[in-house]
Write an enzyme that holds these catalytic residues in place. Structure first.
Site, PDB file in Angstrom:
ATOM      1  N   ASP A  96      24.620 -13.951   5.904  1.00  0.00           N
ATOM      2  CA  ASP A  96      25.206 -13.043   4.919  1.00  0.00           C
ATOM      3  C   ASP A  96      26.524 -12.542   5.510  1.00  0.00           C
ATOM      4  O   ASP A  96      26.843 -12.818   6.665  1.00  0.00           O
ATOM      5  CB  ASP A  96      24.239 -11.911   4.572  1.00  0.00           C
ATOM      6  N   ASP A 270      16.324 -15.373  -1.187  1.00  0.00           N
ATOM      7  CA  ASP A 270      15.934 -14.874   0.127  1.00  0.00           C
ATOM      8  C   ASP A 270      15.383 -13.478  -0.079  1.00  0.00           C
ATOM      9  O   ASP A 270      15.776 -12.787  -1.032  1.00  0.00           O
ATOM     10  CB  ASP A 270      17.143 -14.767   1.077  1.00  0.00           C
ATOM     11  N   CYS A 308      -5.677 -21.156  -0.345  1.00  0.00           N
ATOM     12  CA  CYS A 308      -4.524 -21.385   0.539  1.00  0.00           C
ATOM     13  C   CYS A 308      -4.922 -22.333   1.663  1.00  0.00           C
ATOM     14  O   CYS A 308      -6.003 -22.204   2.249  1.00  0.00           O
ATOM     15  CB  CYS A 308      -4.054 -20.042   1.107  1.00  0.00           C
ATOM     16  N   CYS A 310      -3.212 -22.724   4.533  1.00  0.00           N
ATOM     17  CA  CYS A 310      -2.491 -22.402   5.766  1.00  0.00           C
ATOM     18  C   CYS A 310      -3.436 -22.245   6.964  1.00  0.00           C
ATOM     19  O   CYS A 310      -4.648 -22.080   6.810  1.00  0.00           O
ATOM     20  CB  CYS A 310      -1.622 -21.152   5.579  1.00  0.00           C
ATOM     21  N   CYS A 313      -5.629 -19.044   6.785  1.00  0.00           N
ATOM     22  CA  CYS A 313      -6.735 -19.081   5.826  1.00  0.00           C
ATOM     23  C   CYS A 313      -7.805 -20.098   6.223  1.00  0.00           C
ATOM     24  O   CYS A 313      -8.962 -19.955   5.846  1.00  0.00           O
ATOM     25  CB  CYS A 313      -6.202 -19.359   4.424  1.00  0.00           C
ATOM     26  N   HIS A 339       0.821 -16.437   7.086  1.00  0.00           N
ATOM     27  CA  HIS A 339       0.251 -16.654   5.744  1.00  0.00           C
ATOM     28  C   HIS A 339       1.263 -16.337   4.642  1.00  0.00           C
ATOM     29  O   HIS A 339       1.421 -17.124   3.704  1.00  0.00           O
ATOM     30  CB  HIS A 339      -1.026 -15.823   5.533  1.00  0.00           C
TER      31      HIS A 339
HETATM   32 ZN   LIG Z   1      -3.065 -18.632   3.934  1.00  0.00          ZN
END
Ligand SMILES: [Zn+2]
Length: 374
Positions: A96, A270, A308, A310, A313, A339
């Site tokens: 930025d 963002d 999820c 990930c 999880c 996560h």
């Molecule tokens: Zn997750």
């Protein structure tokens, strides 16, 4: 002249909305759009390793000019090989301009046509930032996408102020274009201002198009206005920007904001929300936000979001994550950040897939259906 090493290609247009699927080519690699860019304020995306960011699908990250300018200093970063090498991130970086933070300082800064004098939030020392210096700092850091230096107008603001500030931001945008060195391969984006005044948004967009940039951002959103107003500004402004250039909605937002932004034609986003909320125990899921602090999770053996995929999880329960949070353990921030960023990046990749397959509106209906079902 515009950067020869930066291109944007629109791959697909959704037939039922303004949503588009695209691809950006930067000097440090390809970025599939729509894209969410994790925020790495101080040369680190807080609480997560660069390798992990890559694993979960981050394509580009943000660096903050204001923070790095004050500490450790852009010249030091450059001596140590540039921001990519310094922080060990191989992919593209967008910086930025520093304008947003400088203007957030309120009483600690003063604006003239030349630039902004401000006091460091760290030690009160006085500094000056101008359009030319902001571009130089971003170039020295090694940014692949450089943002024009502008004023992010607070909300609410009197129309007279918005008028004056937006006109100055356009003059500064011209100076940024002059100071930019496209032959080095970085892209330069202009930022549409104009506050919540539709005609001033139009004027700002026209003035920036006249100057000519590699991409266009919409600034001054998510500054406290109502969500509907934010969507109205996006709806008005995004179609004013060229179809063949990337469009970036700055500082936005919630998962819902991303879906709505995409449907209105935005390509890049963002926000600190996934990382900051993670550190406060707030987790994003396909059925909405949850606060892991809540007592109801004390003995809950389920994953944060059973749908999820990930690392967190797959391996940890809500009960364990609540325990870590309650115990003030560093790992709470690490796992929660992992996560949340996975959720945001996965959401964008699902959006891209839906656009590829021509079923974005079905995706959007399903996204809202899951939230209502909770
Ligand atoms: Zn997750």
């Amino acid at each position: 002249m515009q950067s020869q090493m930066f291109t944007f290609t629109k791959l697909k247009q959704d037939p039922r909305s303004q949503a588009r699927r695209g691809r950006m080519l930067t000097r440090r690699g390809v970025i599939e759009t729509p894209v969410f860019m994790p925020v790495g304020t101080q040369g680190t995306v807080k609480g997560i390793l660069p390798e992990t960011l890559q694993e979960i699908g981050a394509q580009i990250i943000l660096g903050n000019t204001y923070h790095l300018f004050l500490r450790p200093g852009h010249e030091l970063v450059s001596q140590l090989g540039g921001l990519q090498k310094f922080m060990h991130w191989d992919g593209p970086i967008l910086t930025d301009s520093g304008g947003f933070q400088v203007f957030s300082l309120g009483a600690l800064r003063s604006i003239t046509e030349e630039g902004v004098t401000f006091q460091s939030h760290l030690d009160g020392s006085r500094h000056f930032l101008s359009p030319e210096l902001s571009i130089e700092v971003q170039r020295t850091l090694g940014a692949d996408i450089i943002m024009a230096f502008d004023e992010c107008i607070p909300y609410p603001a009197a129309r007279d102020y918005v008028l004056e500030s937006t006109a100055r931001s356009s003059r500064w945008a011209e100076r940024c274009k002059q100071a930019h060195q496209p032959e080095l391969g970085a892209a330069l984006f202009g930022i549409v201002q104009g506050g919540m005044e539709l005609d001033l948004r139009t004027r700002s967009a026209e003035e920036l198009l006249e100057i000519g940039f590699d991409g266009y951002a919409i600034g001054g959103l998510s500054v406290g206005e109502e969500t509907e107003l934010m969507y109205r500004i996006m709806e008005h402004t995004l179609p004013l920007l060229p179809d063949e250039k990337p469009r970036y909605v700055m500082g936005v937002g919630t998962p819902e904001n991303l879906v709505e932004g995409v449907s209105r034609g935005a390509d890049m986003f963002d926000c600190v929300m996934p990382t900051r909320n993670a550190r406060n125990g707030v987790l994003f899921t396909s059925f909405g936000k949850i606060s892991i602090k809540q007592a109801r999770f004390r003995d809950d053996s389920a994953a944060i979001d059973p749908t999820c995929s990930c690392y967190v999880c797959r391996n940890y329960s809500r009960a364990y994550l609540r325990h870590l949070y309650q115990s003030n353990e560093i790992l709470a921030s690490v796992l929660n950040t992992h996560h949340n960023l996975h959720y945001y990046l996965d959401l964008m990749s699902s959006i891209r897939l839906a656009l590829d397959q021509g079923r974005f509106s079905e995706f959007s209906s399903e996204f809202y259906r899951q939230r209502r079902a909770a």
